[in-house]
Design an enzyme around this catalytic site. Structure first.
Site, short mmCIF file in Angstrom:
data_model
loop_
_atom_site.label_atom_id
_atom_site.label_comp_id
_atom_site.label_asym_id
_atom_site.label_seq_id
_atom_site.Cartn_x
_atom_site.Cartn_y
_atom_site.Cartn_z
CG ASN A 1 53.19 -10.32 34.59
OD1 ASN A 1 52.54 -11.36 34.46
ND2 ASN A 1 52.73 -9.29 35.30
CG ASN B 1 43.74 -13.43 40.47
OD1 ASN B 1 43.23 -12.54 39.81
ND2 ASN B 1 44.95 -13.90 40.22
CG PHE B 2 37.28 -11.26 41.74
CD1 PHE B 2 36.98 -12.59 41.49
CD2 PHE B 2 36.73 -10.68 42.89
CE1 PHE B 2 36.16 -13.33 42.34
CE2 PHE B 2 35.91 -11.41 43.75
CZ PHE B 2 35.64 -12.74 43.48
CB CYS C 1 45.06 -12.75 36.56
SG CYS C 1 46.40 -13.17 35.41
CB CYS D 1 65.11 26.43 35.19
SG CYS D 1 66.53 27.55 35.23
CB CYS E 1 53.37 26.18 36.12
SG CYS E 1 54.96 26.24 35.27
CB CYS F 1 66.18 22.13 38.69
SG CYS F 1 67.84 22.45 39.32
C1 LIG Z 1 55.42 -11.66 37.28
C2 LIG Z 1 54.16 -11.34 37.98
C3 LIG Z 1 53.26 -12.36 38.31
C4 LIG Z 1 52.07 -12.06 38.97
N1 LIG Z 1 51.21 -13.07 39.31
C5 LIG Z 1 50.08 -12.78 40.00
C6 LIG Z 1 49.22 -13.81 40.44
O1 LIG Z 1 49.46 -15.01 40.23
N2 LIG Z 1 48.11 -13.46 41.13
C7 LIG Z 1 47.79 -12.15 41.42
O2 LIG Z 1 46.78 -11.89 42.06
N3 LIG Z 1 48.62 -11.16 41.03
C8 LIG Z 1 49.74 -11.44 40.34
N4 LIG Z 1 50.60 -10.43 39.99
C9 LIG Z 1 50.25 -9.03 40.35
C10 LIG Z 1 50.94 -8.58 41.66
O3 LIG Z 1 50.54 -9.37 42.75
C11 LIG Z 1 50.66 -7.11 41.97
O4 LIG Z 1 49.27 -6.94 42.11
C12 LIG Z 1 51.13 -6.16 40.88
O5 LIG Z 1 52.32 -6.62 40.30
C13 LIG Z 1 51.35 -4.74 41.41
O6 LIG Z 1 52.33 -4.69 42.43
P1 LIG Z 1 53.90 -4.37 42.16
O7 LIG Z 1 53.97 -3.09 41.39
O8 LIG Z 1 54.51 -4.30 43.54
O9 LIG Z 1 54.43 -5.52 41.38
C14 LIG Z 1 51.78 -10.72 39.31
C15 LIG Z 1 52.70 -9.71 39.00
C16 LIG Z 1 53.87 -10.00 38.34
C17 LIG Z 1 54.84 -8.88 38.03
#
Ligand SMILES: Cc1cc2nc3c(=O)[nH]c(=O)nc-3n(C[C@H](O)[C@H](O)[C@H](O)COP(=O)(O)O)c2cc1C
Length: 498
Positions: free
Chosen positions: A172, A230-231, A233, A447, A476, A483
């Site tokens: 995203n 949120n550190f 995004c 296999c 391994c 399979c």
């Molecule tokens: C469409 C979308 C929007 C998101 N927006 C935010 C957000 O606004 N703030 C945030 O902290 N994380 C955001 N995330 C991250 C998710 O909260 C999460 O950390 C991440 O997607 C991993 O979890 P998942 O595999 O269950 O989606 C977003 C993820 C997606 C897919």
């Protein structure tokens, strides 16, 4: 616990998990749509116990299959038969009569179960959060609140899909909440008023110390139970925000301290996986006063390049950008970071809210065993809806009851001892051989192909029968993994080299 031995997702791969499932509507006795969903989400034991009486199916003329709208009709009748004849006899306990063992907390604030929506579009309006609460989610981490002017691109997602079209990995390029802070505060007030026992985790992003401080304060005043910083995004339009902060421990510490100054409720720092190791940022958050860590946010990614337009995905009027990768494909990376946090003695007292690729109760259990005290989910909800909470809760509850575990809190971190950061600790003198199960083998030779070209030429294939050459096998287990019939298991036979 059946653990996929008798019935698997692949047995019902043509099932599209319909809304208002026509198979359920057509069946006068049961909800086959719900049973199919439980199988999909690794919860066949509970499905079998719920549909105990499905011997009824033996005598009916399968209106469920006639109503099925999938292009390849799902063999519902035989799946229900397998549930009764194969799964039910091996279930060990009845469905537990309560879910008390799922109760846990974040920083002492109670959670009725470990499952929250993670901060994203899935928890971005009053109506969505209310529906999630009604469905059984213990809480929501609300879409990140900020005072930035947010305009999103279209399209904003792309995905890597499996053979049956289900999403494996999801990219995203979305940013934060596009509601004003005031609008989001009024949503919090209404949610708290109407759902006082549900957990509201307020995700915030400030642009400077003063704003981290003021947003945290506002959220607490308007009903949040805890704050998530949120550190992490990876999609911010301006430098110095989101994962730019999570990559610099000094900033993590400074902004955590700012948020903590104005709040009395627990504060979690949500960290980025776009680093070599997470401990420096986590320890910085601890120094700043954080009560916990949330991880992982999405991983910077490119999901594909269109061979004709030459533009990577998602293409926005001929351009694209790196974006955050999530969904089941990222689970191994998320688990690696969770175990790093769980094993760090400096973080012992911190709550870990784990996420990244969780779809089923078994995925969630893995996060808990590696140290997560709560679980957050986005991508699986985007794909399958809030209804996945049914199997998350009942599957985890059933597992705990079956293992005689009274509280989910008792197993937080219980799997950490087996994880080593390096491979030097492993015993290397024993070879575990694979075992070919004649009953299930269809003689496809996959296999053999893999062992010939990707292994150690230890499988002979005559008359469509694979045979192991023990003198060449190095144990391994590639054969076991490739399979398609799951007809190879681990033998009890082993040799120990001197
Ligand atoms: C469409 C979308 C929007 C998101 N927006 C935010 C957000 O606004 N703030 C945030 O902290 N994380 C955001 N995330 C991250 C998710 O909260 C999460 O950390 C991440 O997607 C991993 O979890 P998942 O595999 O269950 O989606 C977003 C993820 C997606 C897919």
């Amino acid at each position: 616990m059946v653990f996929q031995k008798y019935i698997r997702r692949s047995d019902m791969i043509s099932c599209v998990l319909c809304q208002d499932a026509p198979c359920s509507n057509a069946c006068p006795e049961f909800e086959p749509g719900e049973a199919l969903r439980s199988i999909w989400f690794d919860n066949p034991d509970v499905a079998a116990l719920k549909y105990k009486e499905s011997s009824y199916c033996a005598t009916c003329n399968a209106p469920c299959e006639k109503a099925c709208i999938s292009k390849n009709i799902v063999p519902i009748k035989s799946i229900m038969k397998d549930l009764t004849e194969k799964v039910l006899p091996v279930t060990e306990i009845a469905i537990p009569d309560n879910e008390d063992r799922l109760k846990c907390d974040i920083g002492g604030v109670p959670l009725e179960n470990p499952f929250l929506l993670s901060s994203s579009v899935v928890a971005s309006t009053y109506d969505m959060c209310a529906r999630a609460f009604e469905a059984g989610w213990a809480g929501v981490c609300f879409k990140t609140i900020c005072s930035l002017d947010i305009h999103e691109a279209s399209p904003r997602f792309s995905a890597i899909t499996g053979d049956n079209g289900s999403i494996i990995g999801f990219k995203n390029i979305e940013q934060l909440s596009d509601h004003s802070v005031a609008e989001n505060m009024s949503i919090f007030r209404k949610l708290k008023e109407n759902y006082p026992t549900k957990f509201i985790l307020a995700s915030i992003m400030g642009q400077d110390e003063a704003e981290w401080e003021s947003l945290a304060k506002l959220c607490e005043e308007n009903g949040a139970d805890a704050i998530e910083l949120n550190f992490s995004c990876p999609n911010m339009m301006e430098d110095g925000l989101g994962s730019d902060i999570g990559q610099v421990p000094e900033l993590v510490e400074r902004f955590t301290r700012a948020a903590k100054r104005s709040t009395t409720i627990p504060v979690l720092a949500k960290l980025t996986p776009n680093v070599a190791t997470m401990s420096p940022a986590a320890e910085a958050a601890l120094r700043g006063g954080a009560d916990g860590i949330a991880a992982i946010n999405t991983i910077k990614s490119i999901t594909g390049v269109n061979p004709y337009t030459l533009v990577s995905q998602p293409a926005v009027r001929g351009r694209s950008a790196l974006g955050g990768y999530s969904g089941n494909a990222v689970k191994p990376i998320a688990l690696r970071f969770i175990s790093e946090l769980g094993q760090n003695p400096a973080l012992k007292e911190m709550h870990i809210s784990g996420m990244g690729g969780i779809e089923t109760w078994r995925d969630a259990l893995e996060f808990i065993l590696l140290g997560s005290g709560s679980i957050q989910i986005t991508t699986a909800v985007m794909q399958y809806g809030y209804r996945i909470i049914d199997d998350l809760k009942s599957g985890l509850n059933y597992y705990l009851a079956q293992m005689g575990i009274n509280s989910v809190k008792d197993i937080i971190g219980a799997g950490l001892d087996s994880v080593s950061e390096t491979t030097d600790v492993l015993e290397r003198d024993t070879i575990l051989f694979p075992k070919f199960n004649d009953e299930d083998c269809i003689g496809c030779g996959r296999c053999y192909i893999s062992c010939m070209d990707g292994g150690h030429q230890a499988i002979k294939f005559d008359n469509r029968i694979p045979k192991l050459d023990g003198s060449k096998c190095v144990g391994c287990h590639l054969c076991l993994l490739v399979c398609p019939q799951h007809a190879i298991s681990v033998s009890k036979k082993r040799i120990t080299r001197n």
